[in-house]
Write a protein that holds these residues in place. Sequence first.
Motif, PDB file in Angstrom:
ATOM      1  N   HIS A  77       0.879  -1.165   0.000  1.00 24.50           N
ATOM      2  CA  HIS A  77       0.000   0.000   0.000  1.00 24.50           C
ATOM      3  C   HIS A  77       0.916   1.213   0.000  1.00 24.50           C
ATOM      4  CE1 HIS A  77      -4.252   1.191   0.435  1.00 24.50           C
ATOM      5  NE2 HIS A  77      -3.735   2.315   0.869  1.00 24.50           N
ATOM      6  N   HIS A  78       0.887   1.967  -1.073  1.00 27.78           N
ATOM      7  CA  HIS A  78       1.953   2.925  -1.364  1.00 27.78           C
ATOM      8  C   HIS A  78       1.544   4.360  -1.053  1.00 27.78           C
ATOM      9  CE1 HIS A  78       4.259  -0.225  -3.422  1.00 27.78           C
ATOM     10  NE2 HIS A  78       3.058  -0.673  -3.764  1.00 27.78           N
ATOM     11  N   ARG A  79       2.491   5.092  -0.524  1.00 28.69           N
ATOM     12  CA  ARG A  79       2.334   6.528  -0.298  1.00 28.69           C
ATOM     13  C   ARG A  79       2.949   7.231  -1.503  1.00 28.69           C
ATOM     14  NH1 ARG A  79      -1.024   9.663   2.823  1.00 28.69           N
ATOM     15  NH2 ARG A  79       0.056  11.398   3.828  1.00 28.69           N
ATOM     16  N   VAL A  80       2.167   8.100  -2.125  1.00 27.32           N
ATOM     17  CA  VAL A  80       2.628   8.848  -3.295  1.00 27.32           C
ATOM     18  C   VAL A  80       2.554  10.339  -2.967  1.00 27.32           C
ATOM     19  CG1 VAL A  80       2.302   9.300  -5.750  1.00 27.32           C
ATOM     20  CG2 VAL A  80       1.697   7.055  -4.815  1.00 27.32           C
ATOM     21  N   PHE A  81       3.650  11.042  -3.218  1.00 24.12           N
ATOM     22  CA  PHE A  81       3.695  12.488  -3.000  1.00 24.12           C
ATOM     23  C   PHE A  81       3.905  13.186  -4.334  1.00 24.12           C
ATOM     24  CE2 PHE A  81       5.301  10.722   1.003  1.00 24.12           C
ATOM     25  CZ  PHE A  81       4.566  11.432   1.945  1.00 24.12           C
ATOM     26  N   LEU A  82       3.200  14.288  -4.522  1.00 27.60           N
ATOM     27  CA  LEU A  82       3.438  15.174  -5.654  1.00 27.60           C
ATOM     28  C   LEU A  82       3.956  16.500  -5.112  1.00 27.60           C
ATOM     29  CD1 LEU A  82       0.267  14.628  -7.901  1.00 27.60           C
ATOM     30  CD2 LEU A  82       2.492  13.476  -8.052  1.00 27.60           C
ATOM     31  N   PRO A 114      -6.834  13.051  -2.272  1.00 27.35           N
ATOM     32  CA  PRO A 114      -5.547  13.678  -1.931  1.00 27.35           C
ATOM     33  C   PRO A 114      -5.571  14.304  -0.542  1.00 27.35           C
ATOM     34  CG  PRO A 114      -6.785  15.048  -3.466  1.00 27.35           C
ATOM     35  CD  PRO A 114      -7.524  13.754  -3.370  1.00 27.35           C
ATOM     36  N   GLU A 115      -4.427  14.258   0.118  1.00 27.94           N
ATOM     37  CA  GLU A 115      -4.229  14.929   1.394  1.00 27.94           C
ATOM     38  C   GLU A 115      -3.221  16.052   1.189  1.00 27.94           C
ATOM     39  OE1 GLU A 115      -2.896  12.150   4.302  1.00 27.94           O
ATOM     40  OE2 GLU A 115      -4.206  10.554   3.544  1.00 27.94           O
ATOM     41  N   THR A 116      -3.400  17.147   1.890  1.00 24.27           N
ATOM     42  CA  THR A 116      -2.423  18.230   1.846  1.00 24.27           C
ATOM     43  C   THR A 116      -1.233  17.872   2.734  1.00 24.27           C
ATOM     44  OG1 THR A 116      -4.139  19.883   1.479  1.00 24.27           O
ATOM     45  CG2 THR A 116      -2.019  20.681   2.276  1.00 24.27           C
ATOM     46  N   VAL A 117      -0.035  18.022   2.205  1.00 21.95           N
ATOM     47  CA  VAL A 117       1.183  17.722   2.955  1.00 21.95           C
ATOM     48  C   VAL A 117       1.550  18.957   3.775  1.00 21.95           C
ATOM     49  CG1 VAL A 117       3.620  17.088   2.780  1.00 21.95           C
ATOM     50  CG2 VAL A 117       1.956  16.111   1.188  1.00 21.95           C
ATOM     51  N   ALA A 173      21.042  14.980   1.390  1.00 25.83           N
ATOM     52  CA  ALA A 173      19.609  15.073   1.678  1.00 25.83           C
ATOM     53  C   ALA A 173      18.996  16.189   0.846  1.00 25.83           C
ATOM     54  CB  ALA A 173      19.372  15.333   3.167  1.00 25.83           C
ATOM     55  N   LEU A 174      17.694  16.098   0.656  1.00 26.27           N
ATOM     56  CA  LEU A 174      16.919  17.091  -0.088  1.00 26.27           C
ATOM     57  C   LEU A 174      15.670  17.433   0.706  1.00 26.27           C
ATOM     58  CD1 LEU A 174      16.110  18.660  -2.740  1.00 26.27           C
ATOM     59  CD2 LEU A 174      15.036  16.514  -3.489  1.00 26.27           C
ATOM     60  N   LEU A 175      15.393  18.717   0.846  1.00 27.01           N
ATOM     61  CA  LEU A 175      14.189  19.175   1.531  1.00 27.01           C
ATOM     62  C   LEU A 175      13.174  19.644   0.501  1.00 27.01           C
ATOM     63  CD1 LEU A 175      13.172  19.720   4.509  1.00 27.01           C
ATOM     64  CD2 LEU A 175      13.706  22.117   4.052  1.00 27.01           C
ATOM     65  N   LEU A 176      11.960  19.104   0.592  1.00 24.40           N
ATOM     66  CA  LEU A 176      10.869  19.459  -0.308  1.00 24.40           C
ATOM     67  C   LEU A 176       9.682  19.969   0.490  1.00 24.40           C
ATOM     68  CD1 LEU A 176      10.912  16.401  -2.754  1.00 24.40           C
ATOM     69  CD2 LEU A 176      11.706  18.708  -3.247  1.00 24.40           C
ATOM     70  N   PRO A 177       8.937  20.962  -0.029  1.00 21.56           N
ATOM     71  CA  PRO A 177       9.078  21.548  -1.366  1.00 21.56           C
ATOM     72  C   PRO A 177      10.084  22.697  -1.448  1.00 21.56           C
ATOM     73  CG  PRO A 177       7.179  22.510  -0.291  1.00 21.56           C
ATOM     74  CD  PRO A 177       7.753  21.502   0.680  1.00 21.56           C
ATOM     75  N   GLN A 178      10.851  22.960  -0.399  1.00 23.96           N
ATOM     76  CA  GLN A 178      11.775  24.092  -0.396  1.00 23.96           C
ATOM     77  C   GLN A 178      12.873  23.961  -1.444  1.00 23.96           C
ATOM     78  OE1 GLN A 178      10.682  22.422   2.196  1.00 23.96           O
ATOM     79  NE2 GLN A 178       9.982  23.823   3.796  1.00 23.96           N
ATOM     80  N   LEU A 179      13.183  22.730  -1.873  1.00 26.71           N
ATOM     81  CA  LEU A 179      14.209  22.477  -2.883  1.00 26.71           C
ATOM     82  C   LEU A 179      15.575  22.981  -2.435  1.00 26.71           C
ATOM     83  CD1 LEU A 179      12.382  23.029  -6.281  1.00 26.71           C
ATOM     84  CD2 LEU A 179      13.518  20.943  -5.538  1.00 26.71           C
ATOM     85  N   ARG A 180      15.965  22.569  -1.224  1.00 28.21           N
ATOM     86  CA  ARG A 180      17.317  22.855  -0.752  1.00 28.21           C
ATOM     87  C   ARG A 180      18.053  21.536  -0.553  1.00 28.21           C
ATOM     88  NH1 ARG A 180      14.953  27.682   1.918  1.00 28.21           N
ATOM     89  NH2 ARG A 180      14.398  26.581   3.839  1.00 28.21           N
ATOM     90  N   LYS A 181      19.265  21.473  -1.084  1.00 26.93           N
ATOM     91  CA  LYS A 181      20.057  20.246  -1.026  1.00 26.93           C
ATOM     92  C   LYS A 181      21.200  20.402  -0.037  1.00 26.93           C
ATOM     93  CE  LYS A 181      19.545  17.428  -5.169  1.00 26.93           C
ATOM     94  NZ  LYS A 181      20.195  16.897  -6.381  1.00 26.93           N
ATOM     95  N   TYR A 182      21.537  19.268   0.620  1.00 23.39           N
ATOM     96  CA  TYR A 182      22.614  19.235   1.601  1.00 23.39           C
ATOM     97  C   TYR A 182      23.542  18.063   1.311  1.00 23.39           C
ATOM     98  CZ  TYR A 182      19.991  22.640   4.299  1.00 23.39           C
ATOM     99  OH  TYR A 182      19.332  23.783   4.701  1.00 23.39           O
ATOM    100  N   GLY A 183      24.803  18.209   1.762  1.00 22.56           N
ATOM    101  CA  GLY A 183      25.774  17.139   1.595  1.00 22.56           C
ATOM    102  C   GLY A 183      26.770  17.107   2.733  1.00 22.56           C
ATOM    103  N   ARG A 184      27.491  15.974   2.820  1.00 20.59           N
ATOM    104  CA  ARG A 184      28.489  15.742   3.881  1.00 20.59           C
ATOM    105  C   ARG A 184      27.894  16.017   5.264  1.00 20.59           C
ATOM    106  NH1 ARG A 184      32.728  18.851   0.415  1.00 20.59           N
ATOM    107  NH2 ARG A 184      33.295  17.231  -1.073  1.00 20.59           N
TER     108      ARG A 184
END
Length: 310
Positions: A77-82, A114-117, A173-184
């Motif tokens: 049973h799958h969780r789908v995010f848009l 749909p549910e609001t995230v 890592a990636l933060l959504l919907p902010q679209l900020r990426k992190y590394g190390r």
Amino acid sequence: MNQAFCAVESRAIGDPLVGSGVHPERNLLLSWPRPKWQRNLRQASDMPEALSAALHALPDEGRRVNLIHRREQAEHHHRVFLMPERLAFDVPREALGDFLAALRRGEDLTAWRPETVERSLLLCCTHGKKDKCCAKFGFATYKAMADAAHRHDLPFDVWESTHLGGCRLAASALLLPQLRKYGRIGDDDILPLLESEARGRPYLPCYRGDSRLTPRRQCAQVAALEWLAARGLEADIEVMDDTDEADAPDDTYRELRVAWHTTHQSGRLTITCHALELLRHDTCADLPNGPSPSRVWRAVAVHESTPAPA
């Protein structure tokens, strides 16, 4: 014999985090058990062929697909995010094909309930079948992030994810919907990163950049944020378009303007960014073949072009 890791080598040669944050804005995230993931970021070993074909078609239609996982999610049973729509759906496996067909046809998805995230999604790459660094560094980081978000009641839903780009920068890592990426991301970064993002601010020690910006503009963005942070300022900033967004092969220095403002102060900065060639291994799979040249950007000067009010 010591085992080599591209993430260890990347850090050792001074491969910059900044400028590596590019990621599409439109995303579909599909929960699928991690043990079934294959090397391709959209493929699982028990995925029906028709479903796999539909998922592989979505990037050509403008939406990136990643598989995600966490232990408490039901296997069939799958969780789908848009994203950036901030919509979530619970879809039985046998209905996934119909759901994707409706999405691709642009139909109203109301019938799928749909549910609001409300909470931001924090994806941590643990895709060991793509790159061993993501298994070695990513999984421990995912567990620590999920635990910290729960213990400190921070507004994030943390998921494991397939490939997010930049395996050499694990843990990433990636933060959504902010679209900020992190590394190390190290152990000491996890709580400060979550607390900073809970305030709506990027965590600069691990920040790769705003995914909507080009690498050069990410370079200017982070340099401006660091300049402001050194002066005790948290500001909203805008990287202004430079005169020619395209990069020419011999284009090594570019000046970009950044406007910033707080509640009581504002100003403008001019950031000089330098392009240089770096020899690196992008993934562990590249290690046997030797490094290849990549273009990276570094900020070399920051000038205050409009003084801030006293």
